[in-house]
Design a protein around this motif. Structure first.
Motif, mmCIF file in Angstrom:
data_model
loop_
_atom_site.group_PDB
_atom_site.id
_atom_site.type_symbol
_atom_site.label_atom_id
_atom_site.label_comp_id
_atom_site.label_asym_id
_atom_site.label_seq_id
_atom_site.Cartn_x
_atom_site.Cartn_y
_atom_site.Cartn_z
ATOM 1 N N ASN A 166 0.837 -1.207 0.000
ATOM 2 C CA ASN A 166 0.000 0.000 0.000
ATOM 3 C C ASN A 166 0.869 1.254 0.000
ATOM 4 N N HIS A 167 0.405 2.263 -0.744
ATOM 5 C CA HIS A 167 1.070 3.568 -0.768
ATOM 6 C C HIS A 167 0.013 4.652 -0.946
ATOM 7 N N ASN A 168 0.402 5.897 -0.756
ATOM 8 C CA ASN A 168 -0.584 6.976 -0.742
ATOM 9 C C ASN A 168 -1.044 7.388 -2.128
ATOM 10 N N PHE A 169 -0.483 6.791 -3.200
ATOM 11 C CA PHE A 169 -0.948 7.073 -4.563
ATOM 12 C C PHE A 169 -1.865 5.965 -5.083
ATOM 13 N N LYS A 170 -2.255 5.043 -4.228
ATOM 14 C CA LYS A 170 -3.104 3.929 -4.642
ATOM 15 C C LYS A 170 -4.532 4.424 -4.884
ATOM 16 N N ARG A 171 -5.076 4.076 -6.023
ATOM 17 C CA ARG A 171 -6.394 4.569 -6.383
ATOM 18 C C ARG A 171 -7.476 3.613 -5.908
ATOM 19 N N GLY A 172 -8.683 4.178 -5.741
ATOM 20 C CA GLY A 172 -9.835 3.346 -5.423
ATOM 21 C C GLY A 172 -9.893 2.880 -3.979
ATOM 22 N N GLU A 173 -8.982 3.305 -3.139
ATOM 23 C CA GLU A 173 -8.982 2.858 -1.752
ATOM 24 C C GLU A 173 -8.437 3.982 -0.868
ATOM 25 N N LYS A 174 -9.204 4.318 0.166
ATOM 26 C CA LYS A 174 -8.820 5.401 1.060
ATOM 27 C C LYS A 174 -7.953 4.845 2.179
ATOM 28 N N LEU A 175 -6.724 5.279 2.228
ATOM 29 C CA LEU A 175 -5.765 4.777 3.212
ATOM 30 C C LEU A 175 -5.216 5.932 4.047
ATOM 31 N N SER A 176 -4.897 5.605 5.281
ATOM 32 C CA SER A 176 -4.213 6.555 6.157
ATOM 33 C C SER A 176 -2.877 5.949 6.582
ATOM 34 N N PHE A 177 -1.909 6.794 6.850
ATOM 35 C CA PHE A 177 -0.571 6.330 7.190
ATOM 36 C C PHE A 177 -0.139 6.956 8.526
ATOM 37 N N TYR A 178 0.495 6.145 9.376
ATOM 38 C CA TYR A 178 0.843 6.562 10.731
ATOM 39 C C TYR A 178 2.316 6.255 10.993
ATOM 40 N N VAL A 196 6.349 4.566 7.894
ATOM 41 C CA VAL A 196 4.930 4.595 8.271
ATOM 42 C C VAL A 196 4.314 3.213 8.096
ATOM 43 N N LEU A 197 3.175 3.033 8.749
ATOM 44 C CA LEU A 197 2.309 1.865 8.552
ATOM 45 C C LEU A 197 0.948 2.355 8.084
ATOM 46 N N CYS A 198 0.315 1.590 7.191
ATOM 47 C CA CYS A 198 -0.991 1.992 6.681
ATOM 48 C C CYS A 198 -2.093 1.542 7.634
ATOM 49 N N SER A 199 -3.287 2.073 7.394
ATOM 50 C CA SER A 199 -4.432 1.802 8.274
ATOM 51 C C SER A 199 -4.927 0.366 8.168
ATOM 52 N N LYS A 200 -4.479 -0.394 7.172
ATOM 53 C CA LYS A 200 -4.912 -1.782 7.006
ATOM 54 C C LYS A 200 -4.407 -2.686 8.130
ATOM 55 N N HIS A 201 -3.400 -2.251 8.882
ATOM 56 C CA HIS A 201 -2.819 -3.091 9.925
ATOM 57 C C HIS A 201 -3.428 -2.822 11.316
ATOM 58 N N PHE A 202 -4.486 -2.026 11.364
ATOM 59 C CA PHE A 202 -5.181 -1.741 12.610
ATOM 60 C C PHE A 202 -6.625 -2.196 12.480
ATOM 61 N N VAL A 203 -7.174 -2.740 13.536
ATOM 62 C CA VAL A 203 -8.536 -3.279 13.498
ATOM 63 C C VAL A 203 -9.539 -2.180 13.206
#
Length: 514
Positions: free
Chosen positions: A12-24, A60-67
């Motif tokens: 996952n990266h912040n230029f990925k389309r079609g999916e809203k991601l957050s990075f921490y 950073v880690l993306c939001s996919k790794h948090f419940v």
């Protein structure tokens, strides 16, 4: 600024389309060192040299790794540290369970009037207010007015005491109800836990894993080709040499060893085993060759050329009469393989005898039926005589003068063995130049065939016990694998055949020694 998730196998990266991601970002080393260590332990990322990976300033880690999709500062919350990773099977399900458990605890704590249910026993009884000294008002009053005021004050205090006693009684009743509810919930929880454990045991007993053969010798022989006691001791010996400590995350050592033997025994595809275990097919393939190499190097003493003393000591009595100096019985066998794309390679592996592309192997077994020699695999086009000459079997270090070797009539190597090793190669008689065999030659050939048949039984045992050799092998299993040692010229099929020979020797002899 581009951001990429640092988790293993996460793209996952912040230029990925079609999916809203957050990075921490990772917790600070100065402000939250303990939480930072917990994040690194959860990520389990290593450097190229095998050391512990240290995140940089912009890691950073993306939001996919948090419940819940974001980290939480509350320590007992499941998202205090990341918990969902691709290399950890069922991590999503476990994270959701932990979140539900946390929410139930929070809900229960809000329902109780105390922070902890056990604190209800520590409620102090209110001190009796009757003993308190009542101070009369300072203003000067008459005796009647003072007496009336004291009586009204006393009544008001009695009413307050009665009200407090009623509130205390209500609190005690609520406390008892909470106790009963907590005990009931604990009983239900224990009951459901027992049911869950029973269902889990039943499920594990029906799923394909190493637990299915525990305590069952018949199942162990079916799935692995080894008796249960031999299987357990072999695994205990090999697990000490496992080089990768991180392989436990996806599959236990015993399951890796078990599925390697199942692949050899039942010829189940890597794709099927991947679906059974929930692990990637490439990971299962890597585990298979890891344990093949482990068996090949750490159990190579099970396939060695025996000494003359050990052969004589274990020679069956039926052999001593006809061939008292017999040391081994030899033959060749072929295994089907896929047709190579390269025309030159295709010509080298095509067998005119089998009418198929094959690999040919020279094998020798002791009179007791143990495999004692396996040559490197050759293309099916090579003749038996040429294969024996190129394999290095005609060697004075292996044979002593006077040794007897039984072979089929196609092995025309009598002069080679006599010249190099002073050994005697015994083959059935030919009818070449004769109308028919003499009675003596017929009787001799029959006696020889009754003994030489043991090598064919050993070949049949290898193929029947480990059915991967019965079917057509892919080219990837025949050629050398990338990443093998530079000083080792053995291909994948050579290691595979050596391992099958070792496992057959572990399974016991086909000839009964009387």
């Amino acid at each position: 600024m581009p951001k990429s998730c640092e988790a293993v196998y996460c793209t996952n990266h912040n230029f990925k389309r079609g999916e809203k991601l957050s990075f921490y970002k990772f917790p600070s080393r100065k402000k939250s060192p303990e939480r930072r260590d917990k994040w690194l332990n959860a990520v389990q990322k290593l450097t190229k040299t095998g050391g512990r990976w240290s995140p940089g300033k912009h890691a950073v880690l993306c939001s996919k790794h948090f419940v819940t999709g974001a980290p939480v500062l509350q320590q007992n919350h499941p998202d205090y540290i990341p918990s969902i990773f691709p290399h950890k099977p069922n991590s999503t399900t476990k994270g959701l369970k932990n979140l539900k458990r946390f929410q139930r605890k929070e809900k229960l704590s809000k329902r109780l009037p105390f922070s902890h249910p056990q604190d209800v026993d520590e409620v102090p009884d209110p001190a009796p207010l009757e003993d308190e000294v009542m101070q009369p008002p300072e203003a000067e009053q008459t005796d009647g007015a003072c007496q009336q005021n004291s009586m009204s004050t006393e009544e008001s205090y009695k009413l307050k005491i009665q009200k407090l006693e009623e509130e205390l009684l209500a609190v005690k009743q609520e406390r008892n109800k909470c106790r009963e509810e907590c005990s009931k919930l604990q009983e239900d929880c224990q009951k459901y836990q027992e049911e869950s454990d029973n269902l889990k045991e039943q499920l594990e007993g029906h799923c394909l894993s190493s637990k299915i053969v525990q305590g069952d010798d018949k199942k162990c022989r079916f799935f692995t080709g080894l008796p249960l006691s031999v299987y357990v001791k072999t695994f205990e010996h090999l697990k000490k040499f496992v080089p990768h400590a991180t392989t436990k995350d996806s599959l236990s050592y015993e399951d890796q060893f078990f599925f390697t033997l199942v692949r050899l025994r039942l010829d189940l595809s890597f794709e099927f085993l991947a679906y059974q275990t929930g692990v990637a097919e490439s990971t299962i393939r890597g585990y298979f060759w890891l344990w093949i190499d482990m068996i090949f190097y750490k159990l190579d003493f099970m396939l060695r050329w025996p000494s003359r003393e050990s052969v004589v000591a274990t020679l069956p009595s039926a052999f001593k009469v006809k061939f008292p100096r017999l040391t081994c019985i030899v033959d060749c066998f072929e295994i089907f393989m896929e047709q190579p794309k390269n025309l030159h390679a295709r010509a080298q592996v095509y067998s005119n005898y089998k009418k198929h592309t094959t690999v040919k192997v020279f094998i020798a077994c002791t009179p007791l039926g143990a495999v004692c020699y396996l040559s490197p695999a050759w293309g099916g086009r090579v003749s038996d005589v040429e294969l024996v000459r190129r394999s290095g079997f005609i060697d004075p270090h292996l044979h002593e003068p006077g040794d007897q070797i039984l072979a089929d009539r196609g092995f025309l190597l009598h002069d080679d063995f006599a010249t190099v090793c002073s050994a005697e190669l015994i083959t059935p008689a030919f009818t070449r130049g004769k109308s028919q065999l003499s009675a003596w030659d017929v009787e001799k050939s029959r006696g020889m065939s009754s003994i030489r048949i043991h090598v064919e039984r050993v070949i049949g045992l290898i193929k029947n016990r480990y059915t991967i050799l019965q079917n057509t092998l892919p080219v990837s299993m025949v050629k050398s694998r990338k990443g093998e040692a530079d000083d080792d010229d053995l291909s994948s099929i050579d290691r595979l055949l050596q391992v099958c020979g070792i496992l057959v020797n572990l399974g016991g002899s086909i000839v009964i020694k009387d």
